[in-house]
Design a protein around this motif. Structure first.
Motif, PDB file in Angstrom:
ATOM      1  N   SER A  45      68.062  92.145 -26.553  1.00 31.30           N
ATOM      2  CA  SER A  45      67.154  92.768 -25.596  1.00 31.30           C
ATOM      3  C   SER A  45      66.197  93.765 -26.234  1.00 31.30           C
ATOM      4  N   ARG A  47      67.022  96.772 -26.663  1.00 35.51           N
ATOM      5  CA  ARG A  47      67.446  98.101 -26.194  1.00 35.51           C
ATOM      6  C   ARG A  47      68.148  98.851 -27.309  1.00 35.51           C
ATOM      7  N   HIS A  49      70.636 102.047 -28.451  1.00 35.02           N
ATOM      8  CA  HIS A  49      71.732 102.882 -27.967  1.00 35.02           C
ATOM      9  C   HIS A  49      71.983 103.972 -29.008  1.00 35.02           C
ATOM     10  N   ILE A  63      70.184 105.542 -23.962  1.00 32.05           N
ATOM     11  CA  ILE A  63      69.549 104.246 -24.191  1.00 32.05           C
ATOM     12  C   ILE A  63      68.034 104.398 -24.131  1.00 32.05           C
ATOM     13  N   ASP A  65      64.487 101.758 -23.870  1.00 27.05           N
ATOM     14  CA  ASP A  65      63.901 100.413 -23.766  1.00 27.05           C
ATOM     15  C   ASP A  65      62.472 100.374 -24.287  1.00 27.05           C
TER      16      ASP A  65
END
Length: 366
Positions: A45, A47, A49, A63, A65
């Protein structure tokens, strides 16, 4: 070829991007002043972390994005009220609570939303909704062998390495300090222990007990996932059967002790280590800060120092402080004394990118 490195430090997350006088430049840090223990980018994705350990305020996960421009706090694994930390070193049992988020890995491409988390005090957690909720993997937590586990660098055991087979996402390898290396081939429903490691700090009758081994770090070759390497407290070990059996690698030099290990993504016989002196010292051997590399499965080792600081240099590299990129050509390494180095030729020559970062907990390419 990766364009960025994420450097997790005791005082923030530093993003290093290509550019600048030495080929790389540092962007403004995120979480400045806060202890970032690990950063991970989900390849499915994009993303990102970030795991933080804020002491009095506990363990946090954030997180992003948008490649780290903005971060938001997200949920962390939690133990149930009745869960206990039970160790084999004589400590009294105590209620289990999250003390460290030490490993984060994505599931396979066929498992959207699947994340795995390794924690102190030794619980493996799974999420199937991209980290919104977490479930303790009780098939491991409830095993009797866990009562033999004990702390390595911490007072409690902890999971620091999770390896997911790229060709079979139901095949999982987990390493615990101090609790050995575990294998599941059914998506975590059941587990078995790898054997062959040796802990010379234990009484003779328990030296080969697989439940108390102290793997400092375990890595898996992505293109040959049955090939794994472990930097153990008592040496270097290698497996060619998916972690079921481990063989000692005695040729390591200048020592077999250390924390970090990285494996080439397509050549399983090639791996890198950062040797040091055990036990209490934990400094480079004779004050010489070097990287060791094998290209023949541990039969021989090159000792690499070109571009690294001359002796005396007391840099130590933590278990997540050494990374190799997806080409296998580029390496990054961060030390507890704030040094950061880069190599574009498999470690033959290193370039110092910084001598003044906070203590480095982890590095990764993204």
């Amino acid at each position: 070829m990766a364009d960025r490195m994420l450097v997790s430090t005791r005082k923030g997350l530093f993003t290093i991007t290509r550019g600048g006088s030495n080929g790389w430049k540092s962007d403004a840090p995120a979480f400045l002043g806060e202890n970032v223990t690990l950063t991970f980018r989900d390849p499915r994705s994009g993303r990102m972390h970030a795991a933080l350990n804020l002491g009095h305020f506990g363990v946090k996960r954030h997180i992003s994005d948008d490649d780290g421009d903005n971060w938001s706090e997200a949920s962390v694994p939690t133990y149930e009220e009745h869960d206990q930390i039970i160790t084999g070193d004589g400590k009294e049992p105590e209620p289990a609570a999250l003390k460290l988020l030490w490993a984060l890995e994505a599931g396979g491409d066929d498992q959207p939303g699947r994340l795995w988390a390794g924690t102190g005090p030794g619980g493996l957690f799974r999420s199937d909704d991209d980290g919104e909720t977490w479930t303790l993997v009780r098939s491991m937590w409830d095993r009797d062998e866990r009562k033999n586990w004990f702390g390595g660098g911490y007072d409690w055991p902890a999971i620091h390495s999770i390896c997911i087979d790229p060709g079979n996402s139901r095949s999982i390898r987990v390493a615990v300090s101090c609790g050995g290396a575990w294998i599941s081939n059914d998506d975590g429903e059941s587990w078995e222990l790898g054997t062959g490691m040796k802990a010379d700090f234990m009484p003779p009758d328990r030296t080969e007990d697989p439940t108390i081994q102290d793997p400092h770090r375990m890595v898996q070759c992505p293109s040959a996932p049955r090939h794994l390497w472990v930097q153990h407290h008592c040496g270097i070990f290698r497996s060619t059967d998916g972690g079921r059996s481990w063989s000692d690698v005695p040729a390591a030099k200048p020592s077999g002790f250390g924390f970090a290990v990285a494996v080439h993504p397509t050549r399983p016989e090639t791996a890198w280590f950062v040797p040091a002196v055990k036990d209490a010292c934990r400094v480079p051997v004779d004050g010489r800060f070097v990287v060791s590399r094998t290209r023949d499965g541990g039969e021989s080792f090159d000792v690499l120092s070109d571009g690294l600081p001359p002796a005396p240099a007391w840099d130590l590299v933590y278990r997540h402080g050494l990374a190799v990129d997806e080409t296998g050509e580029e390496l990054a390494m961060g030390s507890t004394t704030g040094g950061l180095w880069f190599s574009d030729d498999q470690g033959d020559r290193w370039t110092c990118l910084s001598q003044h970062l906070p203590p480095v907990n982890a590095v990764c390419f993204v």
